[in-house]
Design a protein around this motif. Structure first.
Motif: not given
Length: 447
Positions: A338-339, A342-343, A378-380, A383
């Motif tokens: 998982k990344c 979270s953001c 990775c990028h969510h 933020c």
């Protein structure tokens, strides 16, 4: 310059007869050809008499045979089954030059010879063979005078039919030939001499008569020659030879050899395989069919002979087994994690291992340049800086207030620094030692 008369500056030269300032008429040239198709071993071609000059012997064509010379003192070239290297040899009081180029031979000598020279050929099997020879001899005129002061008459040499040979067969009809000999006539007497004294171009053909024409009851019957024992080089071939009895009704029955007259025809003869010059041509081998373990590789083999007469026994193989272990190990990868965030920017990781295709064992033989990446960013989404308390707004404050006990994830900290994730407080806490150095340099750079 010294002439043949021994005087300095003289232009005197020897003629072809060896006479100083001569006119070349005191001698004659003897020429001859020796052709042979049957026999093995040493066969005498001609006897070159004493006093001969300008001797030359040449093979008509290259052949698997050898010229040989021998004088009366047992000095020789290529005799007694010993083959000499080309060069110069002293024989019969003169120097003989022996030349051999491949299968072609030549002998020559200036002369004069003091003793007769026996010219021979060494044959290894029945073959068509021919040589040409020539030499110069003095005309046989004696300069001595008899008691009355008169010169003796000149010798006269002529060809004559001296005798008859035996019949070629004992029965069934054969032929007999006359023996042609050279004779010397002097004072009304005749004497048989060597053939070299007579002119070869004047030699008459032998007379032929039929003989033993009565029918044969016993006779030899020969079969066809078999194939040569070898396909390349010198070998042997056989045939069947039997003695038969001829019945009145025209049929034959086999009987014992002792009843047939004459020598039994040979059952063996030399031969030579003709497939020596044929060559198989093979292409390069293909790659092994397996890159890990045992496989097969192939190539194309073709006959270059225009008639396709290549020896099948010597044909190279077109397929063979091979082994190749160069690609047994390959990179195996696990699933991405998982990344890490979270953001905003984060990091994913996975397991990358070098493993054997068949056994599954770990190894180090995988190509390094083809190693899959272990990490990826990775990028969510962005933020909210006001809400996200994890974002470090003051590097100086974070570096001074957080009590660093060392990096917790030493394996990942270098990647965290490279991906510029130290500003995230969560990563900063796990890699505080690495990130503190990073911020220390950053603060120093700003100052």
């Amino acid at each position: 310059k010294i002439g043949c008369d021994g005087i300095i500056g003289s232009l005197a030269k020897e003629d072809r007869c060896g006479v100083c300032n001569g006119d070349g008429h005191s001698c004659k040239i003897v020429r001859g050809d020796f052709n042979h198709t049957k026999g093995m071993g040493y066969i005498e071609a001609v006897v070159i008499p004493a006093g001969a000059r300008r001797i030359k012997v040449v093979e008509d064509k290259p052949s698997h045979s050898f010229l040989a010379l021998k004088d009366s003192s047992k000095r020789s070239i290529n005799s007694d089954w010993k083959i000499e290297l080309p060069g110069e040899f002293e024989l019969a009081g003169t120097t003989v030059r022996y030349v051999r180029r491949g299968l072609w031979e030549k002998m020559s000598a200036k002369g004069p010879t003091k003793t007769p020279l026996h010219l021979m050929v060494l044959l290894f099997h029945d073959q068509s063979y021919g040589i040409h020879y020539e030499y110069t001899v003095s005309l046989n005129k004696t300069q001595d005078r008899n008691s009355e002061g008169q010169r003796e008459p000149e010798y006269l040499y002529i060809w004559t039919h001296s005798s008859w040979q035996d019949c070629t067969v004992q029965c069934g009809g054969g032929e007999r030939r006359t023996v042609v000999s050279c004779i010397r006539i002097v004072n009304k007497t005749m004497e048989v001499v060597n053939d070299s004294y007579c002119q070869p171009e004047n030699r008459p053909q032998p007379q032929v008569r039929l003989c033993n024409s009565h029918p044969c009851q016993y006779r030899w019957v020969t079969g066809e020659w078999g194939s040569c024992s070898v396909t390349c080089g010198k070998g042997l071939q056989q045939r069947e030879v039997v003695c038969v009895y001829h019945l009145q009704n025209g049929s034959f029955i086999n009987t014992r050899d002792l009843y047939c007259q004459g020598g039994k025809p040979s059952v063996l003869q030399g031969c030579e395989g003709r497939l020596c010059l044929t060559v198989w041509e093979a292409s390069e081998w293909s790659k092994c069919s397996s890159s890990c373990g045992q496989g097969v590789r192939k190539r194309t083999v073709s006959c270059t002979n225009p008639q396709g007469l290549c020896d099948p026994l010597s044909q190279p193989t077109q397929e063979e087994f091979c082994e190749d272990y160069s690609k047994c190990y390959e990179w195996k990868t696990g699933d991405w994690s998982k990344c890490s965030s979270s953001c905003g920017k984060g990091l994913q990781s996975r397991v990358v291992q070098c493993m054997h295709k068949v056994t599954g064992r770990h190894g180090n033989d995988c190509p390094v340049t083809l190693r899959p990446p272990t990490y990826r960013p990775c990028h969510h989404g962005t933020c909210n800086e006001k809400i996200n308390v994890n974002t470090i707004t003051s590097p100086r404050l974070a570096a001074l207030t957080y009590k660093c006990m060392g990096d917790q994830w030493t394996v990942y900290c270098r990647v965290i620094q490279e991906k510029n994730l130290c500003q995230d407080m969560r990563w900063y806490q796990r890699c505080c030692e690495t990130c503190r150095d990073f911020y220390a340099k950053k603060i120093l750079h700003k100052s």
